[in-house]
Design a protein around this motif. Structure first.
Motif, PDB file in Angstrom:
ATOM      1  N   ASN A 140       0.789  -1.242   0.000  1.00 20.28           N
ATOM      2  CA  ASN A 140       0.000   0.000   0.000  1.00 20.28           C
ATOM      3  C   ASN A 140       0.815   1.283   0.000  1.00 20.28           C
ATOM      4  N   ALA A 141       2.058   1.227  -0.445  1.00 20.18           N
ATOM      5  CA  ALA A 141       2.828   2.458  -0.648  1.00 20.18           C
ATOM      6  C   ALA A 141       2.491   3.024  -2.030  1.00 20.18           C
ATOM      7  N   ILE A 142       2.652   4.335  -2.183  1.00 26.00           N
ATOM      8  CA  ILE A 142       2.368   4.996  -3.449  1.00 26.00           C
ATOM      9  C   ILE A 142       3.664   5.567  -4.032  1.00 26.00           C
ATOM     10  N   LEU A 143       3.916   5.240  -5.299  1.00 29.22           N
ATOM     11  CA  LEU A 143       5.093   5.727  -6.015  1.00 29.22           C
ATOM     12  C   LEU A 143       4.681   6.889  -6.917  1.00 29.22           C
ATOM     13  N   GLY A 144       5.408   7.997  -6.842  1.00 28.18           N
ATOM     14  CA  GLY A 144       5.118   9.152  -7.679  1.00 28.18           C
ATOM     15  C   GLY A 144       5.995   9.180  -8.916  1.00 28.18           C
ATOM     16  N   THR A 145       5.377   9.321 -10.088  1.00 22.96           N
ATOM     17  CA  THR A 145       6.098   9.459 -11.351  1.00 22.96           C
ATOM     18  C   THR A 145       5.511  10.666 -12.091  1.00 22.96           C
ATOM     19  N   ILE A 146       5.930  10.828 -13.349  1.00 26.65           N
ATOM     20  CA  ILE A 146       5.433  11.945 -14.148  1.00 26.65           C
ATOM     21  C   ILE A 146       4.845  11.426 -15.444  1.00 26.65           C
ATOM     22  N   ASN A 147       3.648  11.850 -15.751  1.00 26.49           N
ATOM     23  CA  ASN A 147       2.939  11.386 -16.931  1.00 26.49           C
ATOM     24  C   ASN A 147       3.711  11.716 -18.211  1.00 26.49           C
ATOM     25  N   GLY A 148       3.879  10.697 -19.067  1.00 26.66           N
ATOM     26  CA  GLY A 148       4.570  10.905 -20.332  1.00 26.66           C
ATOM     27  C   GLY A 148       6.051  10.594 -20.286  1.00 26.66           C
ATOM     28  N   TYR A 149       6.644  10.494 -19.084  1.00 25.74           N
ATOM     29  CA  TYR A 149       8.073  10.207 -18.982  1.00 25.74           C
ATOM     30  C   TYR A 149       8.344   8.734 -19.256  1.00 25.74           C
ATOM     31  N   GLN A 150       9.550   8.454 -19.746  1.00 24.29           N
ATOM     32  CA  GLN A 150       9.992   7.082 -19.972  1.00 24.29           C
ATOM     33  C   GLN A 150      11.142   6.783 -19.014  1.00 24.29           C
ATOM     34  N   TYR A 151      11.063   5.637 -18.363  1.00 27.71           N
ATOM     35  CA  TYR A 151      12.084   5.259 -17.383  1.00 27.71           C
ATOM     36  C   TYR A 151      12.839   3.994 -17.790  1.00 27.71           C
ATOM     37  N   GLY A 152      12.754   3.642 -19.065  1.00 27.19           N
ATOM     38  CA  GLY A 152      13.390   2.426 -19.556  1.00 27.19           C
ATOM     39  C   GLY A 152      12.381   1.303 -19.696  1.00 27.19           C
ATOM     40  N   ALA A 153      12.703   0.336 -20.564  1.00 28.30           N
ATOM     41  CA  ALA A 153      11.770  -0.749 -20.878  1.00 28.30           C
ATOM     42  C   ALA A 153      11.372  -1.550 -19.649  1.00 28.30           C
ATOM     43  N   GLU A 154      12.371  -1.931 -18.826  1.00 24.10           N
ATOM     44  CA  GLU A 154      12.092  -2.740 -17.635  1.00 24.10           C
ATOM     45  C   GLU A 154      11.167  -1.998 -16.678  1.00 24.10           C
ATOM     46  N   PHE A 155      11.470  -0.717 -16.444  1.00 25.00           N
ATOM     47  CA  PHE A 155      10.669   0.038 -15.486  1.00 25.00           C
ATOM     48  C   PHE A 155       9.281   0.348 -16.041  1.00 25.00           C
ATOM     49  N   SER A 156       9.184   0.528 -17.346  1.00 19.61           N
ATOM     50  CA  SER A 156       7.868   0.783 -17.952  1.00 19.61           C
ATOM     51  C   SER A 156       6.935  -0.400 -17.743  1.00 19.61           C
ATOM     52  N   ARG A 157       7.467  -1.603 -17.917  1.00 20.89           N
ATOM     53  CA  ARG A 157       6.660  -2.815 -17.679  1.00 20.89           C
ATOM     54  C   ARG A 157       6.269  -2.907 -16.209  1.00 20.89           C
ATOM     55  N   PHE A 158       7.194  -2.550 -15.335  1.00 25.39           N
ATOM     56  CA  PHE A 158       6.925  -2.586 -13.905  1.00 25.39           C
ATOM     57  C   PHE A 158       5.804  -1.614 -13.541  1.00 25.39           C
ATOM     58  N   LEU A 159       5.884  -0.394 -14.050  1.00 25.45           N
ATOM     59  CA  LEU A 159       4.872   0.620 -13.734  1.00 25.45           C
ATOM     60  C   LEU A 159       3.491   0.213 -14.236  1.00 25.45           C
ATOM     61  N   LYS A 160       3.443  -0.435 -15.375  1.00 23.73           N
ATOM     62  CA  LYS A 160       2.161  -0.905 -15.910  1.00 23.73           C
ATOM     63  C   LYS A 160       1.556  -1.964 -15.002  1.00 23.73           C
ATOM     64  N   ALA A 161       2.406  -2.859 -14.513  1.00 25.92           N
ATOM     65  CA  ALA A 161       1.936  -3.930 -13.635  1.00 25.92           C
ATOM     66  C   ALA A 161       1.502  -3.397 -12.270  1.00 25.92           C
ATOM     67  N   GLN A 162       2.113  -2.296 -11.848  1.00 30.77           N
ATOM     68  CA  GLN A 162       1.838  -1.723 -10.521  1.00 30.77           C
ATOM     69  C   GLN A 162       0.995  -0.457 -10.604  1.00 30.77           C
ATOM     70  N   SER A 163       0.244  -0.289 -11.673  1.00 33.69           N
ATOM     71  CA  SER A 163      -0.448   0.976 -11.946  1.00 33.69           C
ATOM     72  C   SER A 163      -1.343   1.452 -10.800  1.00 33.69           C
ATOM     73  N   GLU A 164      -1.944   0.526 -10.044  1.00 34.37           N
ATOM     74  CA  GLU A 164      -2.835   0.947  -8.957  1.00 34.37           C
ATOM     75  C   GLU A 164      -2.068   1.545  -7.775  1.00 34.37           C
ATOM     76  N   HIS A 165      -0.751   1.381  -7.776  1.00 37.77           N
ATOM     77  CA  HIS A 165       0.078   1.928  -6.701  1.00 37.77           C
ATOM     78  C   HIS A 165       0.963   3.077  -7.196  1.00 37.77           C
ATOM     79  N   VAL A 166       0.661   3.581  -8.387  1.00 37.49           N
ATOM     80  CA  VAL A 166       1.475   4.651  -8.989  1.00 37.49           C
ATOM     81  C   VAL A 166       0.610   5.870  -9.250  1.00 37.49           C
ATOM     82  N   PHE A 167       1.117   7.039  -8.854  1.00 41.06           N
ATOM     83  CA  PHE A 167       0.439   8.288  -9.200  1.00 41.06           C
ATOM     84  C   PHE A 167       1.337   9.070 -10.141  1.00 41.06           C
ATOM     85  N   ALA A 168       0.857   9.309 -11.383  1.00 38.03           N
ATOM     86  CA  ALA A 168       1.623  10.038 -12.394  1.00 38.03           C
ATOM     87  C   ALA A 168       1.110  11.473 -12.477  1.00 38.03           C
TER      88      ALA A 168
END
Length: 263
Positions: A140-168
């Protein structure tokens, strides 16, 4: 009034030469539209310190008598406009951005970034691995990112899988928004580049935020050009960066932001 000196030229040739002359003048008169979101110290919303990338691009344009207009806008919007050929240059893009939106890419990189994590000083969490981060977010922790940014292929897949815990965050100044949310406890972990976060923290407005580790290696950033922009213009910005570096002007620009050359 335009006078035609050589009357022996065929009429069609005269018209063609006249059309080419006027077309060239129109192209020279047209200002290139450069856009980006606010991402200090790369791109800033400040008159005296507009960001080192903005200063670099303006210096190159001035050296080559190219007119520019610059606007701040959310990155996601800037990329879509560039894809539709409605703007000419977008600053600070990853290769993933350029490929996805079918843009031309500068050959040289114009700075770069790291995937760095920041937390409040009272949070003992430190980045250890992607598995460790996943477990933290699942708790239940929340990770902050920025909408439209790219963080690399590995991290992009991770963020998609964890979308409910990410605020862009979005908007013209998304990092400023995320730092305030982190400070207020509305985010638990912030993901961004150390260059941008440390620049903001140095202002003293976001106290109690500390570095918590890095994922991956240095990611180079490029200028993204509209697909319709001439390749000659694209090359001008690459050669212009070389000139700034060799002349020492790049070093002077970066020093204003407390930075050194990324090369």
């Amino acid at each position: 009034m335009i006078k035609i000196i050589n009357k022996s030229l065929p009429g069609c040739l005269i018209l063609c030469l006249l059309w080419l002359t006027l077309s060239h003048a129109a192209v020279q008169a047209k200002a290139l539209v450069v856009v980006s979101d606010e991402w200090c110290p790369y791109v800033c919303d400040e008159q005296d310190l507009p960001g080192f990338l903005v200063e670099i691009v303006k210096e190159i344009a001035r050296d080559n008598e190219i007119k520019l207009t610059f606007s701040l806008m959310p990155l996601a919007r800037a990329l879509k406009l560039a894809q539709k050929n409605k703007v000419d240059i977008v600053l600070a893009l990853t290769p993933q951005h350029i490929e996805r939106y079918q843009l031309q890419q500068s050959q040289l990189n114009f700075a770069g970034l790291y995937n760095d994590f920041y937390v409040r000083a009272d949070n003992p969490w430190r980045f250890q691995s992607m598995t460790h981060l996943s477990a933290t977010l699942t708790g239940n922790a929340i990770l902050g990112t920025i909408n439209g940014y790219q963080y690399g292929a590995e991290f992009s897949r991770f963020l998609k899988a964890q979308s409910e815990h990410v605020f862009a965050a979005s908007g013209n100044s998304p990092l400023v928004k995320q730092l305030k949310m982190l400070q207020m406890g509305r985010l638990d972990i912030l993901l961004d580049s150390r260059f941008t976060v440390q620049y903001q923290l140095a202002k003293g407005e976001n106290k109690g935020i500390i570095y918590a580790g890095t994922q991956g290696d240095f990611t180079p950033l490029y200028l993204g050009f509209s697909a319709l922009l001439s390749k000659k213009l694209v090359k001008i910005f690459d050669s212009g960066l070389i000139t700034l570096r060799q002349s020492g002007r790049l070093k002077k620009i970066l020093a204003k932001y407390g930075l050194t050359d990324w090369q």
